[in-house]
Design a protein around this motif. Structure first.
Motif, PDB file in Angstrom:
ATOM      1  N   GLU A   1    -102.394   9.683  41.415  1.00 55.18           N
ATOM      2  CA  GLU A   1    -103.084  10.669  42.247  1.00 55.18           C
ATOM      3  C   GLU A   1    -103.248  11.924  41.394  1.00 55.18           C
ATOM      4  O   GLU A   1    -102.326  12.728  41.256  1.00 55.18           O
ATOM      5  CB  GLU A   1    -102.267  10.978  43.509  1.00 55.18           C
ATOM      6  CG  GLU A   1    -102.930  11.988  44.428  1.00 55.18           C
ATOM      7  CD  GLU A   1    -102.035  12.400  45.587  1.00 55.18           C
ATOM      8  OE1 GLU A   1    -102.438  13.311  46.320  1.00 55.18           O
ATOM      9  OE2 GLU A   1    -100.933  11.825  45.737  1.00 55.18           O
TER      10      GLU A   1
ATOM     11  N   ASN B   1    -109.857  10.883  36.108  1.00 60.25           N
ATOM     12  CA  ASN B   1    -110.196  10.372  37.441  1.00 60.25           C
ATOM     13  C   ASN B   1    -109.636  11.319  38.488  1.00 60.25           C
ATOM     14  O   ASN B   1    -108.483  11.193  38.899  1.00 60.25           O
ATOM     15  CB  ASN B   1    -109.612   8.968  37.619  1.00 60.25           C
ATOM     16  CG  ASN B   1    -110.037   8.014  36.513  1.00 60.25           C
ATOM     17  OD1 ASN B   1    -111.152   7.543  36.491  1.00 60.25           O
ATOM     18  ND2 ASN B   1    -109.126   7.761  35.567  1.00 60.25           N
TER      19      ASN B   1
ATOM     20  N   ASN C   1    -108.527  13.056  41.829  1.00 59.58           N
ATOM     21  CA  ASN C   1    -108.301  12.926  43.269  1.00 59.58           C
ATOM     22  C   ASN C   1    -108.345  14.290  43.937  1.00 59.58           C
ATOM     23  O   ASN C   1    -108.696  14.402  45.108  1.00 59.58           O
ATOM     24  CB  ASN C   1    -106.960  12.264  43.552  1.00 59.58           C
ATOM     25  CG  ASN C   1    -106.894  10.850  42.994  1.00 59.58           C
ATOM     26  OD1 ASN C   1    -106.347  10.627  41.915  1.00 59.58           O
ATOM     27  ND2 ASN C   1    -107.461   9.884  43.716  1.00 59.58           N
TER      28      ASN C   1
ATOM     29  N   ALA D   1    -117.590  14.177  40.916  1.00 55.26           N
ATOM     30  CA  ALA D   1    -116.698  13.021  40.803  1.00 55.26           C
ATOM     31  C   ALA D   1    -115.552  13.055  41.805  1.00 55.26           C
ATOM     32  O   ALA D   1    -114.826  12.067  41.958  1.00 55.26           O
ATOM     33  CB  ALA D   1    -116.129  12.933  39.386  1.00 55.26           C
TER      34      ALA D   1
ATOM     35  N   PRO E   1    -113.650  12.565  45.095  1.00 58.50           N
ATOM     36  CA  PRO E   1    -113.894  11.761  46.295  1.00 58.50           C
ATOM     37  C   PRO E   1    -113.907  12.628  47.551  1.00 58.50           C
ATOM     38  O   PRO E   1    -113.316  13.719  47.571  1.00 58.50           O
ATOM     39  CB  PRO E   1    -112.717  10.777  46.296  1.00 58.50           C
ATOM     40  CG  PRO E   1    -111.661  11.412  45.477  1.00 58.50           C
ATOM     41  CD  PRO E   1    -112.371  12.236  44.442  1.00 58.50           C
ATOM     42  N   PRO E   2    -114.574  12.178  48.616  1.00 61.87           N
ATOM     43  CA  PRO E   2    -114.709  12.993  49.829  1.00 61.87           C
ATOM     44  C   PRO E   2    -113.376  13.446  50.411  1.00 61.87           C
ATOM     45  O   PRO E   2    -113.282  14.541  50.980  1.00 61.87           O
ATOM     46  CB  PRO E   2    -115.452  12.066  50.791  1.00 61.87           C
ATOM     47  CG  PRO E   2    -116.164  11.087  49.915  1.00 61.87           C
ATOM     48  CD  PRO E   2    -115.286  10.900  48.720  1.00 61.87           C
ATOM     49  N   GLU E   3    -112.337  12.638  50.277  1.00 56.49           N
ATOM     50  CA  GLU E   3    -111.044  12.988  50.848  1.00 56.49           C
ATOM     51  C   GLU E   3    -110.221  13.892  49.929  1.00 56.49           C
ATOM     52  O   GLU E   3    -109.123  14.332  50.290  1.00 56.49           O
ATOM     53  CB  GLU E   3    -110.240  11.721  51.168  1.00 56.49           C
ATOM     54  CG  GLU E   3    -109.798  10.914  49.946  1.00 56.49           C
ATOM     55  CD  GLU E   3    -110.858   9.963  49.406  1.00 56.49           C
ATOM     56  OE1 GLU E   3    -110.509   9.122  48.549  1.00 56.49           O
ATOM     57  OE2 GLU E   3    -112.025  10.059  49.841  1.00 56.49           O
ATOM     58  N   GLY E   4    -110.735  14.178  48.728  1.00 62.36           N
ATOM     59  CA  GLY E   4    -109.994  14.985  47.775  1.00 62.36           C
ATOM     60  C   GLY E   4    -109.986  16.459  48.139  1.00 62.36           C
ATOM     61  O   GLY E   4    -110.884  16.964  48.824  1.00 62.36           O
TER      62      GLY E   4
END
Length: 471
Positions: A106, A179, A181, A212, A214-217
């Motif tokens: 994460e 990546n 989160n 990049a 994510p929507p929940e980040g």
């Protein structure tokens, strides 16, 4: 695994070496021209490395090689890289390997033109102080954490995300290989003009980073900087800054040896905080780090108070270098105009009545590029004396490089007294003896400063150590 680091003296490469060492991997490497604080850090961490490139340095068994991206990493001139390739050893640059290593974690990417090293260290320290065990990767030496990199056992991995390019062959920003989160963004101002000649080209990687997420980040962003606000646009974000904004900001700032302020949180809740860090930019960093852990519900207000008070920052970010001298010396990280200006403003804020003497090295390509000559028109405003080392010669032919005389002329034209340091030893012998005893010294570079970050404070301690330190 047996992992070999070619070019281990780089801030990012050495931090990745620490991450992998913390997992029990056998880590060795080599480099040339490694200087403090990285060289000191590697020694303390027990990471064995050779100080020149030679095929004899390579262990018989190497599972993976992590290769730096400097001009020294050419198989035509670097015998170790040629041998690694001949053996068929898998070779990665550190950003690629770090991205792959953390792809299942994460990840909190801490990005920005400045402040990212301090913020990464801060968030890691806050959580560690509260008894948690996150992973982290920091491109600087933290003063309160055991290593620059740590794998951790918790899901969260806190990564300093650098916008500089991966290599001359791969022009992506390093953080494009990670990546995200969550993202914590400190600032966006034009930097690295040798690679990003326009503001538009500089902003483009940050736009990719935000896209990049994510929507929940969770996106925590500094409200101070217009490019940050513009590039984020209508994306959901938690905002922070010194001035009132929708979410987290500071009130009742009282500057002193211990600075205090109220952290105003969403809904008007207040948390009283104290810090010994210098400068308003550090208060802004503390707000951003606290905003992330509070929004995530990872710490209580009481835990944040205690951890912020204990946090000492990272090396070369205005840490005090003298021990007993009545003329204090601090080391700042001056890789860009904004970083240099923040350090100068912080010293002026905390020492308003002392003459400010700056020792500066134009180390980065930006500082020694003709296109950045205008930086010298204002960067040293408020300084009483400026002593400037010559620009390094390495990489000089790859750009339109400034000369020392051109830099000095520009600073003098701006109305600031500037002198060149042609002989470091002569400067070390003469300059301290000419001080009146009421000055404050700022050592400003992202490079070795020809050893002055250690030798000059020692000299000041010898000359002025018998007087009370009336900071």
């Amino acid at each position: 695994m047996n992992i070999y680091f070619l070019g281990i003296g780089g801030a990012g490469v050495s931090a990745l070496a620490s991450v992998l060492q913390s997992q029990g991997h056998q880590v060795t490497g080599s480099d040339e021209g490694v200087f403090p604080p990285v060289s000191t850090y590697l020694d303390h961490a027990g990471i064995v490395y050779a100080k020149r490139f030679d095929v004899a340095n390579l262990p018989e068994k190497i599972d993976v090689a992590v290769v730096g991206t400097t001009a020294k990493m050419d198989p035509a001139t670097n015998p170790e890289l040629a041998e690694l390739q001949a053996r068929g050893v898998p070779c990665y640059n550190f950003a690629t390997y770090l991205g792959q290593f953390t792809q299942d974690r994460e990840n909190l990417i801490v990005a920005g033109s400045f402040g990212k090293s301090s913020l990464t260290a801060l968030v890691a320290f806050l959580l560690r102080h509260a008894g948690q065990d996150p992973g982290w990767f920091i491109g600087a030496i933290p003063l309160d954490l055991p290593k620059t990199g740590h794998a951790g056992t918790d899901p969260l991995f806190i990564m300093e995300g650098d916008e500089y390019i991966v290599s001359l062959q791969d022009r992506r920003s390093k953080f494009e290989l990670y990546n995200p989160n969550h993202i914590l963004i400190s600032s966006i101002v034009h930097d690295h003009i040798n690679m990003f000649p326009t503001m538009e080209s500089y902003e483009a990687p940050f736009a990719k980073l935000f896209a990049a997420l994510p929507p929940e980040g969770l996106l925590v962003a500094c409200h101070t900087y217009e490019p940050v606000r513009r590039l984020i646009g209508d994306r959901p974000a938690v905002w922070y800054g010194l001035k009132p904004n929708p979410d987290y900001f500071a009130e009742n700032i009282a500057i002193g040896e211990v600075t205090s302020f109220d952290l105003v949180c969403p809904g008007g809740r207040r948390i009283s905080l104290e810090t010994e860090l210098l400068g308003l930019h550090n208060i802004e960093n503390l707000i951003g780090g606290a905003a992330f852990v509070l929004e995530r519900g990872m710490m209580s207000a009481t835990q944040v108070q205690a951890a912020v008070r204990a946090f000492r920052g990272v090396a070369r970010r205005l840490d005090k270098k003298t021990r007993t001298s009545a003329v204090p010396a601090y080391e700042g990280f001056g890789s860009s105009y904004e970083k240099a200006r923040s350090a100068i403003d912080a010293i002026r804020l905390h020492f308003p009545n002392r003459p400010l003497v700056v020792v500066f090295e134009p180390h980065t390509f930006s500082w020694r590029n003709q296109d950045a000559l205008s930086w010298y028109d204002h960067v040293f405003e408020g300084c009483d004396q400026v002593h400037i080392l010559p620009p390094p010669k390495i990489g000089a032919t790859s750009q339109s490089q400034l000369t020392l005389s051109e830099i000095l002329d520009r600073v003098d034209a701006a109305g600031v007294s500037a002198q060149g340091i042609e002989d470091t030893q002569a400067f070390l012998n003469q300059m301290p003896a000419n001080l009146g005893g009421d000055e404050v010294i700022l050592l400003l570079s992202s490079g070795p400063l020809d050893g002055l970050a250690d030798t000059l404070p020692n000299r000041l301690d010898t000359l002025f150590g018998d007087r009370s330190d009336n900071r």
